[in-house]
Design a protein around this motif. Structure first.
Motif, PDB file in Angstrom:
ATOM      1  N   ARG A   1      35.968  42.256  43.364  1.00  0.00           N
ATOM      2  CA  ARG A   1      36.943  41.170  43.504  1.00  0.00           C
ATOM      3  C   ARG A   1      38.303  41.593  42.953  1.00  0.00           C
ATOM      4  N   LYS A   2      39.363  41.258  43.697  1.00  0.00           N
ATOM      5  CA  LYS A   2      40.707  41.695  43.308  1.00  0.00           C
ATOM      6  C   LYS A   2      41.329  40.788  42.260  1.00  0.00           C
TER       7      LYS A   2
ATOM      8  N   LYS B   1      44.063  50.073  37.959  1.00  0.00           N
ATOM      9  CA  LYS B   1      45.014  50.829  38.774  1.00  0.00           C
ATOM     10  C   LYS B   1      46.118  49.875  39.187  1.00  0.00           C
ATOM     11  N   GLU B   2      47.325  50.256  38.921  1.00  0.00           N
ATOM     12  CA  GLU B   2      48.469  49.380  39.172  1.00  0.00           C
ATOM     13  C   GLU B   2      48.505  48.939  40.630  1.00  0.00           C
ATOM     14  N   GLY B   3      48.660  47.641  40.838  1.00  0.00           N
ATOM     15  CA  GLY B   3      48.733  47.096  42.183  1.00  0.00           C
ATOM     16  C   GLY B   3      47.392  46.852  42.837  1.00  0.00           C
ATOM     17  N   VAL B   4      46.306  47.275  42.168  1.00  0.00           N
ATOM     18  CA  VAL B   4      44.974  47.098  42.752  1.00  0.00           C
ATOM     19  C   VAL B   4      44.120  46.175  41.883  1.00  0.00           C
ATOM     20  N   PHE B   5      43.896  46.586  40.624  1.00  0.00           N
ATOM     21  CA  PHE B   5      43.072  45.790  39.712  1.00  0.00           C
ATOM     22  C   PHE B   5      43.435  46.157  38.285  1.00  0.00           C
ATOM     23  N   GLN B   6      43.453  45.164  37.397  1.00  0.00           N
ATOM     24  CA  GLN B   6      43.920  45.412  36.027  1.00  0.00           C
ATOM     25  C   GLN B   6      42.938  46.197  35.179  1.00  0.00           C
ATOM     26  N   GLY B   7      41.670  46.219  35.541  1.00  0.00           N
ATOM     27  CA  GLY B   7      40.691  47.015  34.824  1.00  0.00           C
ATOM     28  C   GLY B   7      39.963  46.237  33.737  1.00  0.00           C
TER      29      GLY B   7
END
Length: 588
Positions: free
Chosen positions: A456-457, A487-493
């Motif tokens: 989930r994003k 990963k920046e722009g994808v998911f904060q982790g």
């Protein structure tokens, strides 16, 4: 370990006669429990881990490792020195499927304070030292998920031979009955799985044919929720992490003396306990069986339980319609009713003559008979009758790690994740079919580096009341590095989210350092800076001077590998590729 009833076990023909009786009274037992505790609130967080151990002999003279079949004696000694004389003993010991296995847990569950995280590794160390102290000469305790030469000639002490055509429980080509725990539940399960299926179980590990039962070492974590609704919410949210954590903890690349093309044992165990008939597997038209069943009873979950998860239940769910209607009529909501009705499409596999007729108002053996033999990635656990235990969920896909430090790191990571999910009201749900896709990817070789997983994003959307335009926009394929580290722009982790949570909590310096050290291991495993156990074992074998690039793990290779594993587990030798610069507390 699941339900361990005592008594006179019934064979499959006798058990089958009582299958409807067990299902009927199992449902009544569940309804009695549910009605008594459905409104129970404010149970405090309690949690605990289960770690299974192998008993092995390192034969230095012959440079050979064997599994020692004296688990029952070791267990009796440990219980006699521990819980039987001190109910507050810090460790508990229980039997496991194989006679070379024992299971250790904390003596009491951990509580909800952050400082509890600082005691997990110490308790695991106590277990390892306690069990090691009662072993024989040249014997040691091993937490390797899959013994590399299990099923090969002479892999047990004493040496026992399989009996594929003689009377016995397994009739395995490779696994002797003497390696099965002597408690009647285990041999009865083994025999009845084969008899119900109508043929031996067959396990293909990519090209090697095995016919054996559960022999793997695993680690599980169980949580007590404050209420049934919280338990259902956690069950769903954690289900999405099962394949992620499985890939992160991958530790079983070897089977029956060969290097395989998989890194995890999940699919192997799934096949080993698959009691479905040919009709149920869809190989023949239904005639003698009621249902076409799509999975083994050891597999991923088939439905979410919370109202948030309902729209993501997109896989076909086989359920007993009569039981489903009975549950609905009794006031059980649709999602929980279909979950129970799905579990109850199975037959009981182990039944004891003395446990046929029970007091449904005060006992739950018939419910647990089916509940505890549905070995899914997550388990939703109602309270036992007349107990002060609350609603619980069990997280089951982790592969056990070599050291107490690693096992503690994975356990703390999962427990901390539950605190963050509840505190921030996060939503990780994706269609269940995508979780199943992730389960397949997670078992592949080096999935932690090479696999892509649906995830989930925006995990804060539900919290903010924002609905997406369509499910396809809610999730994307991500690497485990992205999921864990961001990963920046994808998911904060996940690690940055956990770190943010820790910064806002009052945590003593020592506990904070311990937690950060654990998270460092998870972070570096996800990024590839540190190897998974599976990758490290593969590299060790590939570089061994006796290895001939033929996938064969000889006795000498196995001995050198397990000897090194033993030294690392005891803190006698470092392993930078596996542990990096993290420090095992027991070695400080």
């Amino acid at each position: 370990m699941g339900l361990l009833s005592q008594g006179s076990p019934l064979n499959w023909v006798e058990t089958k006669k009582y299958a409807d009786h067990v299902r009927k009274h199992g449902i009544l037992q569940f309804l009695n429990i549910y009605n008594k505790v459905k409104d129970r609130q404010k149970d405090v967080l309690k949690w605990g881990d289960e770690v299974e151990y192998m008993l092995v002999e390192l034969d230095d003279k012959n440079e050979k490792v064997r599994l020692v079949l004296n688990g029952s004696e070791v267990l009796e000694t440990l219980q006699g020195k521990g819980e039987k004389i001190n109910p507050n003993h810090p460790t508990l010991w229980r039997p496991e499927y194989s006679s070379y296995m024992i299971e250790g847990t904390p003596g009491q569950p951990y509580g909800g304070t952050m400082s509890e995280f600082n005691t997990v590794e110490d308790n695991m160390g106590k277990r390892r030292r306690e069990a090691s102290s009662v072993l024989g000469e040249n014997e040691t305790l091993c937490t390797v998920t899959s013994f590399p030469r299990l099923g090969c000639s002479g892999f047990t002490k004493p040496e026992c031979k399989p009996t594929p055509v003689e009377k016995g429980a397994s009739k395995s080509l490779f696994f002797p009955d003497e390696a099965i725990n002597r408690h009647p539940r285990f041999s009865t399960l083994t025999r009845n799985i084969r008899h119900r299926r109508g043929e031996k179980v067959v396990i293909n590990v990519p090209s090697e044919l095995l016919m054996i039962w559960k022999y793997f070492i695993t680690a599980c974590v169980t949580f007590q929720a404050c209420s049934i609704s919280e338990a259902r919410y956690l069950y769903d949210q954690l289900a999405t992490f099962c394949p992620i954590v499985m890939a992160l903890s991958a530790a079983s690349p070897f089977y029956r003396g060969y290097v395989s093309d998989i890194d995890c044992r999940w699919g192997v165990i799934s096949a080993s306990v698959d009691d479905r008939t040919r009709e149920e597997r869809g190989l023949e038209p239904l005639k003698n069986n009621k249902f076409r069943i799509h999975k083994s009873r050891y597999d991923s979950i088939d439905s979410y339980l919370s109202c948030c998860g309902e729209k993501y239940n997109d896989i076909e769910l086989t359920k007993d319609e009569e039981i489903y209607k009975q549950l609905l009529d009794a006031g059980i909501d649709k999602l929980l009713a279909q979950h129970i009705a799905h579990l109850f499409i199975r037959d009981p596999l182990s039944l004891f003559e003395e446990k046929i007729h029970l007091d449904d108002a005060n006992e739950s053996d018939h419910f647990e008979n089916l509940q505890s033999t549905n070995w899914q990635t997550m388990r939703f656990k109602p309270p036992p009758p007349n107990s002060d235990i609350g609603w619980r969920v069990e997280f089951r896909p982790m592969e056990v790690q070599l050291t107490d430090f690693e096992n503690s790191a994975y356990v703390v990571f999962i427990v901390l994740l539950t605190r963050v999910i509840l505190s921030y009201k996060l939503d990780f749900l994706i269609p269940l079919s995508k979780v199943d896709d992730n389960m397949k990817v997670a078992q592949k070789r080096n999935a932690v580096q090479e696999g892509l997983f649906y995830f989930r994003k925006d995990i804060f959307k539900a919290q903010n009341g924002v609905e997406s335009d369509g499910q396809h926009e809610e999730y994307a394929l991500m690497s485990i590095d992205t999921i864990i580290n961001g990963k920046e722009g994808v998911f904060q982790g996940l690690i940055p989210i956990l770190n943010c949570y820790l910064e806002n909590m009052e945590v003593d310096v020592d506990t904070r350092c311990t937690i950060l050290n654990y998270l460092k291991l998870i972070k570096k495993r996800a990024s590839g800076e540190l190897m998974t156990m599976a990758k490290w074992m593969r590299e060790f074998v590939a570089k061994h001077p006796q290895y001939k690039q033929d996938s064969v793990i000889t006795n000498k290779i196995n001995y050198d590998l397990l000897q090194k594993c033993d030294r690392i587990a005891k803190g006698e030798e470092g392993c930078p590729k596996l542990l990096g610069d993290t420090v095992k507390r027991g070695s400080e």
